[in-house]
Design an enzyme around this catalytic site. Structure first.
Site, PDB file in Angstrom:
ATOM      1  N   GLU A 199       0.497  -1.321  -0.024  1.00 37.24           N
ATOM      2  CA  GLU A 199      -0.297   0.650   0.135  1.00 37.24           C
ATOM      3  C   GLU A 199       0.382   1.367   0.298  1.00 37.24           C
ATOM      4  O   GLU A 199       1.437   1.263   0.606  1.00 37.24           O
ATOM      5  CB  GLU A 199      -1.328   0.257   0.937  1.00 37.24           C
ATOM      6  N   ASP A 234      -3.271  11.274   8.005  1.00 35.27           N
ATOM      7  CA  ASP A 234      -1.687  11.085   8.275  1.00 35.27           C
ATOM      8  C   ASP A 234      -1.729  11.227   9.853  1.00 35.27           C
ATOM      9  O   ASP A 234      -1.766  12.864   9.884  1.00 35.27           O
ATOM     10  CB  ASP A 234      -0.654  11.109   6.890  1.00 35.27           C
TER      11      ASP A 234
END
EC number: 4.2.1.20
Length: 268
Positions: A49, A60
């Site tokens: 990924e 994130d």
């Protein structure tokens, strides 16, 4: 069968789960990133990924934000990431590759043009982190037009309608988020209802479920598999190894190799 379907079938036949590391493309540089990705695959990663460097990532945490910043500071663009993907695909024709990115990166290139380039460089699946199911239409349609599998996130607070939508629209795999919040190797707490979510996703015939967020130890890979998932994704813990070895690339590769081997061993 797609590469993801083929890989899951192979793993099932061996009674193994999947270990899938995440890294940001072109972190810290194009050439080093290629060597990092090669190290991940060569030491047992079942799929990849990968993220595109982006200045305002939605999910994130600080570790992956720093990775984005390193790649951007080095001057790398989305086109560089696509070229790197092409190089990876050329070396590893069978490894399943998924992208995890934000919608703005797709908008910048244009929906059709982006998915076309993904197909050209050998991407298998794309997960757009900030596109809700309700707005999925054009993305799913365009992805499928170019032979790209759309992947959706099942959050820990998903209601029945969301679970059904994720199961129906995801292809390749289903991304089950361990907990609310942003990515982190430090926050390894998991929601208490994951087993129920796995059961419900399977009841709606979701593609194989990969659990992500807070996967940093082999025990957590085993725990994910014990819930009935097909495997686990580890991002922040993988990227943290890169971060702490920026001045010693050989040490970085050695630590990544050991990490992947250990995490993969937990799937057997």
């Amino acid at each position: 069968m797609s590469r993801f379907e083929t890989q899951f079938a192979t793993l099932n036949a061996k009674n193994e789960g999947a270990f899938v590391p995440f890294v940001t493309l072109c972190d810290p540089t194009f050439d080093r990133s290629f060597e990092i990705i090669c190290t991940l695959v060569d030491n047992g990663a079942d799929a990849l990924e990968l993220g595109f460097p982006f200045s305002d990532p939605l999910l994130d945490g600080p570790v992956i934000q720093a990775a984005n910043n390193r790649a951007l500071t080095a001057g790398h663009s989305s086109e560089d990431s696509l070229k790197l993907l092409e190089k990876v695909r050329s070396k590893y024709p069978e490894i399943p590759i998924s992208l995890l990115l934000c919608a703005n990166l797709i908008f910048a290139k244009g929906l059709d043009a982006f998915y076309q380039r993904c197909a050209e460089v050998g991407v298998d699946a794309v997960l757009v982190a900030d596109i809700p199911l309700l707005a999925k239409g054009d993305y799913v349609q365009t992805a499928k037009k170019h032979g790209i599998q759309p992947v959706f996130i099942c959050p820990p607070n998903a209601d029945e309608k969301t679970i059904q939508g994720v199961a129906k629209n995801s292809e390749g795999y289903t991304y089950l988020v361990s907990r609310a919040g942003v990515t982190s190797a430090e926050n390894q707490a998991h929601a208490a209802n994951l087993d129920t979510l796995v059961e419900k996703l399977k009841a709606h015939n979701a593609p194989p479920i990969l659990q992500g967020f807070g996967i940093a130890q082999p025990e957590q890979v085993k725990e994910a598999l014990s819930l009935g998932t097909a495997g686990a994704i580890s991002g922040s813990a993988t990227v943290k190894i890169i971060e702490r070895n920026l001045d010693n690339h050989e040490q970085c590769l050695a630590e990544l190799a050991e990490f992947v081997q250990t995490m993969k061993a937990a799937t057997k």
